[in-house]
Design an enzyme around this catalytic site. Structure first.
Site, PDB file in Angstrom:
ATOM      1  N   GLY A 297       0.841  -1.204   0.000  1.00 20.69           N
ATOM      2  CA  GLY A 297       0.000   0.000   0.000  1.00 20.69           C
ATOM      3  C   GLY A 297       0.868   1.243   0.000  1.00 20.69           C
TER       4      GLY A 297
ATOM      5  N   GLY B  19      -0.650   2.582   6.510  1.00 16.15           N
ATOM      6  CA  GLY B  19      -0.776   1.817   7.746  1.00 16.15           C
ATOM      7  C   GLY B  19      -0.076   0.468   7.726  1.00 16.15           C
TER       8      GLY B  19
ATOM      9  N   SER C 283       3.042  -0.468   8.242  1.00 20.79           N
ATOM     10  CA  SER C 283       3.953  -0.675   9.362  1.00 20.79           C
ATOM     11  C   SER C 283       3.183  -0.781  10.684  1.00 20.79           C
ATOM     12  CB  SER C 283       4.921   0.509   9.387  1.00 20.79           C
ATOM     13  OG  SER C 283       5.959   0.257  10.213  1.00 20.79           O
TER      14      SER C 283
ATOM     15  N   SER D 193       5.725  -1.982  -2.383  1.00 23.26           N
ATOM     16  CA  SER D 193       5.634  -2.977  -3.469  1.00 23.26           C
ATOM     17  C   SER D 193       4.570  -2.561  -4.493  1.00 23.26           C
ATOM     18  CB  SER D 193       5.374  -4.379  -2.921  1.00 23.26           C
ATOM     19  OG  SER D 193       4.398  -4.414  -1.909  1.00 23.26           O
TER      20      SER D 193
HETATM   21  N1  LIG Z   1      10.211   8.187  -3.727  1.00 26.00           N
HETATM   22  C1  LIG Z   1       9.699   7.467  -2.731  1.00 26.00           C
HETATM   23  N2  LIG Z   1       8.578   6.744  -2.936  1.00 26.00           N
HETATM   24  C2  LIG Z   1       8.058   6.017  -1.937  1.00 26.00           C
HETATM   25  N3  LIG Z   1       8.595   5.926  -0.681  1.00 26.00           N
HETATM   26  C3  LIG Z   1       9.720   6.642  -0.436  1.00 26.00           C
HETATM   27  C4  LIG Z   1      10.313   7.432  -1.440  1.00 26.00           C
HETATM   28  N4  LIG Z   1      11.418   8.013  -0.905  1.00 26.00           N
HETATM   29  C5  LIG Z   1      11.507   7.610   0.358  1.00 26.00           C
HETATM   30  N5  LIG Z   1      10.500   6.774   0.657  1.00 26.00           N
HETATM   31  C6  LIG Z   1      10.374   6.072   1.957  1.00 26.00           C
HETATM   32  O1  LIG Z   1      10.707   4.718   1.692  1.00 26.00           O
HETATM   33  C7  LIG Z   1       9.685   3.846   2.143  1.00 26.00           C
HETATM   34  C8  LIG Z   1       9.244   2.860   1.050  1.00 26.00           C
HETATM   35  O2  LIG Z   1      10.195   1.873   0.861  1.00 26.00           O
HETATM   36  P1  LIG Z   1       9.771   0.483   0.233  1.00 26.00           P
HETATM   37  O3  LIG Z   1      10.996  -0.367   0.264  1.00 26.00           O
HETATM   38  O4  LIG Z   1       8.574  -0.024   0.931  1.00 26.00           O
HETATM   39  O5  LIG Z   1       9.381   0.884  -1.267  1.00 26.00           O
HETATM   40  S1  LIG Z   1       9.183  -0.045  -2.548  1.00 26.00           S
HETATM   41  O6  LIG Z   1       8.399  -1.219  -2.131  1.00 26.00           O
HETATM   42  O7  LIG Z   1      10.508  -0.450  -3.033  1.00 26.00           O
HETATM   43  O8  LIG Z   1       8.469   0.782  -3.540  1.00 26.00           O
HETATM   44  C9  LIG Z   1       8.496   4.699   2.499  1.00 26.00           C
HETATM   45  O9  LIG Z   1       8.091   4.173   3.751  1.00 26.00           O
HETATM   46  P2  LIG Z   1       6.564   3.940   4.141  1.00 26.00           P
HETATM   47  O10 LIG Z   1       6.059   5.319   4.427  1.00 26.00           O
HETATM   48  O11 LIG Z   1       6.666   3.089   5.373  1.00 26.00           O
HETATM   49  O12 LIG Z   1       5.840   3.255   3.049  1.00 26.00           O
HETATM   50  C10 LIG Z   1       9.025   6.109   2.593  1.00 26.00           C
HETATM   51  O13 LIG Z   1       9.247   6.445   3.947  1.00 26.00           O
HETATM   52  N1  LIG Z   2      -6.603   2.898  11.858  1.00 31.58           N
HETATM   53  C1  LIG Z   2      -5.292   3.119  11.664  1.00 31.58           C
HETATM   54  N2  LIG Z   2      -4.491   2.116  11.249  1.00 31.58           N
HETATM   55  C2  LIG Z   2      -3.164   2.341  11.005  1.00 31.58           C
HETATM   56  N3  LIG Z   2      -2.553   3.535  11.154  1.00 31.58           N
HETATM   57  C3  LIG Z   2      -3.320   4.571  11.557  1.00 31.58           C
HETATM   58  C4  LIG Z   2      -4.707   4.416  11.827  1.00 31.58           C
HETATM   59  N4  LIG Z   2      -5.191   5.609  12.201  1.00 31.58           N
HETATM   60  C5  LIG Z   2      -4.163   6.477  12.189  1.00 31.58           C
HETATM   61  N5  LIG Z   2      -3.017   5.863  11.814  1.00 31.58           N
HETATM   62  C6  LIG Z   2      -1.705   6.524  11.695  1.00 31.58           C
HETATM   63  O1  LIG Z   2      -1.346   6.500  10.304  1.00 31.58           O
HETATM   64  C7  LIG Z   2       0.060   6.389  10.167  1.00 31.58           C
HETATM   65  C8  LIG Z   2       0.370   5.184   9.294  1.00 31.58           C
HETATM   66  O2  LIG Z   2       1.748   5.142   9.098  1.00 31.58           O
HETATM   67  P1  LIG Z   2       2.556   3.796   8.844  1.00 31.58           P
HETATM   68  O3  LIG Z   2       1.979   2.686   9.648  1.00 31.58           O
HETATM   69  O4  LIG Z   2       4.007   4.120   9.003  1.00 31.58           O
HETATM   70  O5  LIG Z   2       2.198   3.511   7.302  1.00 31.58           O
HETATM   71  P2  LIG Z   2       3.111   2.886   6.169  1.00 31.58           P
HETATM   72  O6  LIG Z   2       3.985   1.845   6.822  1.00 31.58           O
HETATM   73  O7  LIG Z   2       2.128   2.304   5.204  1.00 31.58           O
HETATM   74  O8  LIG Z   2       3.894   4.030   5.600  1.00 31.58           O
HETATM   75  C9  LIG Z   2       0.648   6.244  11.559  1.00 31.58           C
HETATM   76  O9  LIG Z   2       1.085   7.520  11.990  1.00 31.58           O
HETATM   77  C10 LIG Z   2      -0.566   5.789  12.378  1.00 31.58           C
HETATM   78  O10 LIG Z   2      -0.469   6.168  13.735  1.00 31.58           O
END
Ligand SMILES: Nc1ncnc2c1ncn2[C@@H]1O[C@H](COP(=O)(O)OS(=O)(=O)O)[C@@H](OP(=O)(O)O)[C@H]1O
Ligand SMILES: Nc1ncnc2c1ncn2[C@@H]1O[C@H](COP(=O)(O)OP(=O)(O)O)[C@@H](O)[C@H]1O
Length: 199
Positions: free
Chosen positions: A32, A37, A39, A106
């Protein structure tokens, strides 16, 4: 590349490793947008399973990119390699008998299919964090959407890099309308319905 390499069968089988842990290994693959959400829910499920006595391991985007994949960026090519490595590592951990939770954007269907195909039927569970972009962007927990909108980060998923939504995920969760506890309960119920954990 692998033509002179011979596969070694281990004396202890995958099934024997799992049997010692009294559990069925599987991979829950969280996909996603950033902020959807992945993580938060993967961690909460990890805690719930751990408390029930299951042996789990959590692989998470930011952490893996500090080590195993620190040479990779966010071009399409690097994302493909990122998911390939994580798929293989996830496979190794399930071979060790663990329930694995992997949380990565992904964004490409073909990569997620490639990981699915590494696993026997029923052991790969795709969990689509179907949280709308507007909610993810409003949360912006790391301030990355703001930077992406201002052009400070290029190729940001959902802004100027694509996200191909799964069409047939095993589980679909929208954290704009479900609490963390509701998401965990849905995942536990799904795993129980598939006989992966006890009721
Ligand atoms: N350009 C760009 N696009 C998307 N995400 C970015 C980018 N640059 C840095 N980040 C940070 O890297 C996290 C995503 O890494 P992933 O390894 O999950 O990405 S991927 O599956 O290879 O597309 C992602 O973490 P999540 O927020 O937990 O999804 C971001 O914090
Ligand atoms: N119902 C919910 N489920 C998951 N995260 C939530 C929810 N409501 C609020 N949040 C907040 O949304 C954010 C989600 O971030 P994270 O879990 O790091 O997402 P991702 O790993 O997809 O980037 C966190 O700051 C979390 O506290």
């Amino acid at each position: 590349m692998a033509e002179n390499i011979v596969w070694h069968e281990h004396k202890i089988t995958r099934a024997e490793r799992a049997a010692n842990k009294n559990q069925k290994p599987c991979l829950l693959w969280f996909t996603g947008l950033s902020g959807s959400g992945k993580s938060t829910i993967a961690n909460a499920l990890d805690v719930a399973l751990h408390q029930r006595g299951y042996h789990t391991f959590l692989l998470d985007g930011d952490n893996v990119r500090h080590g195993l994949c620190k040479d990779l960026g966010f071009s399409d090519e690097d994302r493909v390699e990122n998911i390939r490595r994580i798929g293989e590592v996830s496979k190794l951990f399930t071979d060790a008998g663990l329930i694995v939770l992997s949380a990565f954007i992904s964004p490409f269907t073909s990569d997620r299919r490639m990981v699915r195909n590494l696993f026997p039927a029923g052991e790969f569970i795709e969990v689509f964090m179907d949280t709308p972009l507007e909610t993810c962007e409003a949360r912006d927990p790391k301030g990355l959407y703001e930077k992406a909108r201002q052009g400070e980060i290029k190729h940001f998923t959902g802004i100027d890099s694509p996200y191909e939504a799964p069409e047939h995920p095993e589980v679909r969760l929208d954290t704009s309308s479900m609490t963390v506890d509701e998401c965990v309960a849905a995942l536990i119920a799904f795993m129980a319905s598939r006989g992966l954990i006890a009721d």
